[in-house]
Scaffold this motif. Structure first.
Motif, short mmCIF file in Angstrom:
data_model
loop_
_atom_site.label_atom_id
_atom_site.label_comp_id
_atom_site.label_asym_id
_atom_site.label_seq_id
_atom_site.Cartn_x
_atom_site.Cartn_y
_atom_site.Cartn_z
N TYR B 6 0.81 -1.22 0.00
CA TYR B 6 0.00 0.00 0.00
C TYR B 6 0.84 1.27 0.00
CZ TYR B 6 -3.26 -3.55 1.49
OH TYR B 6 -3.98 -4.70 1.59
N VAL B 7 1.88 1.28 -0.79
CA VAL B 7 2.68 2.49 -0.88
C VAL B 7 2.09 3.40 -1.96
CG1 VAL B 7 4.95 3.41 -1.53
CG2 VAL B 7 4.79 1.50 0.06
N LYS B 8 2.09 4.68 -1.69
CA LYS B 8 1.66 5.68 -2.67
C LYS B 8 2.86 6.56 -3.01
CE LYS B 8 -2.85 4.85 -2.38
NZ LYS B 8 -3.67 4.44 -3.53
N LEU B 9 2.91 7.04 -4.23
CA LEU B 9 3.92 8.02 -4.63
C LEU B 9 3.19 9.30 -5.01
CD1 LEU B 9 6.86 8.80 -5.36
CD2 LEU B 9 6.42 7.89 -7.65
N LEU B 10 3.55 10.38 -4.35
CA LEU B 10 2.94 11.68 -4.67
C LEU B 10 3.94 12.48 -5.49
CD1 LEU B 10 1.16 10.65 -2.35
CD2 LEU B 10 1.13 12.96 -1.43
N ILE B 11 3.63 12.72 -6.74
CA ILE B 11 4.45 13.63 -7.55
C ILE B 11 3.82 15.01 -7.36
CG2 ILE B 11 5.25 14.18 -9.86
CD1 ILE B 11 5.35 11.25 -10.50
N THR B 12 4.55 15.86 -6.68
CA THR B 12 3.99 17.10 -6.15
C THR B 12 4.78 18.29 -6.66
OG1 THR B 12 3.43 15.86 -4.14
CG2 THR B 12 3.42 18.25 -3.97
N ILE B 13 4.11 19.24 -7.26
CA ILE B 13 4.78 20.43 -7.78
C ILE B 13 4.41 21.61 -6.89
CG2 ILE B 13 5.09 21.92 -9.81
CD1 ILE B 13 4.06 19.33 -11.40
N VAL B 14 5.42 22.24 -6.31
CA VAL B 14 5.19 23.36 -5.40
C VAL B 14 6.08 24.53 -5.80
CG1 VAL B 14 4.65 21.78 -3.51
CG2 VAL B 14 6.96 22.69 -3.72
N GLN B 15 5.82 25.68 -5.24
CA GLN B 15 6.72 26.81 -5.51
C GLN B 15 8.03 26.60 -4.75
OE1 GLN B 15 4.82 30.71 -5.10
NE2 GLN B 15 4.87 30.65 -7.33
N ASP B 16 9.14 27.06 -5.36
CA ASP B 16 10.46 26.91 -4.73
C ASP B 16 10.44 27.36 -3.28
OD1 ASP B 16 11.51 26.06 -7.11
OD2 ASP B 16 12.47 27.95 -7.62
#
Ligand code: NI
Ligand code: NI
Ligand code: NI
Lengths: 115, 115, 115
Positions: B6-16
């Motif tokens: 049950y592992v999830k990978l979050l590809i997350t784009i945020v401001q620097d």
């Protein structure tokens, strides 16, 4: 354009020093990878994220190579402490540091397209 | 080698600017992330892509932290216009700019391997 | 925070030279992408990895643009061989090199979160 069934994408984080050997070893069994530069987090400083695309039947071989090329091992490092600042000779003894390690997220690919 | 279900990978784009605070807050609850540098597109200039790996039971907490650390907010900026070039005093008034924001792609991981 | 159903993430590797045109064309039909720098592997030197997020109904249009903007084509290159070192005139003839190409991994997104 080519569609291949049962493609997996391995998002793999390895230490910088282990990346070239792994990329070469994967290439020798026909598995291509692309290198992204990354920092911090999953491994100690200086890591590389590889995107490795493969067919399901190549998955075990790829994991075997990752285990082999990136295994966690210890290395003896002698801290570079100037003598004047290290009157305690214990401080100049070599110390064991851990190197290597890898984290692999195996993803199922819905569709693989090659243009 | 460790397999976790049950592992999830979050590809997350945020401001620097929001990345260090988010990485630290995630780390404090035991969630590791790796930073890729990225540009343009989903957010205004200067963004960072984070690979965040977690177990399913940590997903809500991670999303809560992303909301908290990267929420879209406005900031007053006084444009740095030299006086001689801005005879109209309106031009020197502070203006509201939007900062923050995040885009998260949650992916199911087939298999997670740690070497 | 916005949840959208049926989101796909395209992890797309293209040649550096093709990336700006593709990003622009995708943007014109409302599809956002983020650029990661990458090296080696899937394509010849100098490639870029794009994270392209879209709804399922946009998938065919996005693939069509990738095909159009990144198609593999040949270009004639005249090798810059100094005359003295290339007494055989054949060596100075233009040669065909392949440019373009793209590799696309289409992933199903469990959940898409926008903050
Ligand atoms: Ni095969
Ligand atoms: Ni746990
Ligand atoms: Ni739509």
């Amino acid at each position: 354009m080519v569609y291949l069934a049962y493609v997996k994408l391995l998002i793999t984080i390895v230490q910088d020093a282990d990346a070239p050997g792994l990329i070469k070893a994967l290439g020798e069994i026909g598995i291509q990878s692309t290198k992204l530069s990354s920092t911090g987090g999953f491994l100690r400083e200086g890591n590389t994220t590889l995107l490795i695309g493969l067919e399901e039947h190549q998955l075990e071989a790829a994991k075997e190579l990752i285990r082999e090329k990136c295994r966690t091992r210890t290395r003896l490092i002698t801290p570079g402490v100037p003598l004047a600042e290290a009157p305690d000779p214990f401080l100049a003894q070599p110390v064991e540091v851990k190197v290597g390690g890898a984290v692999v997220f195996v993803l199922t690919v819905d569709e693989f397209v090659k243009v």
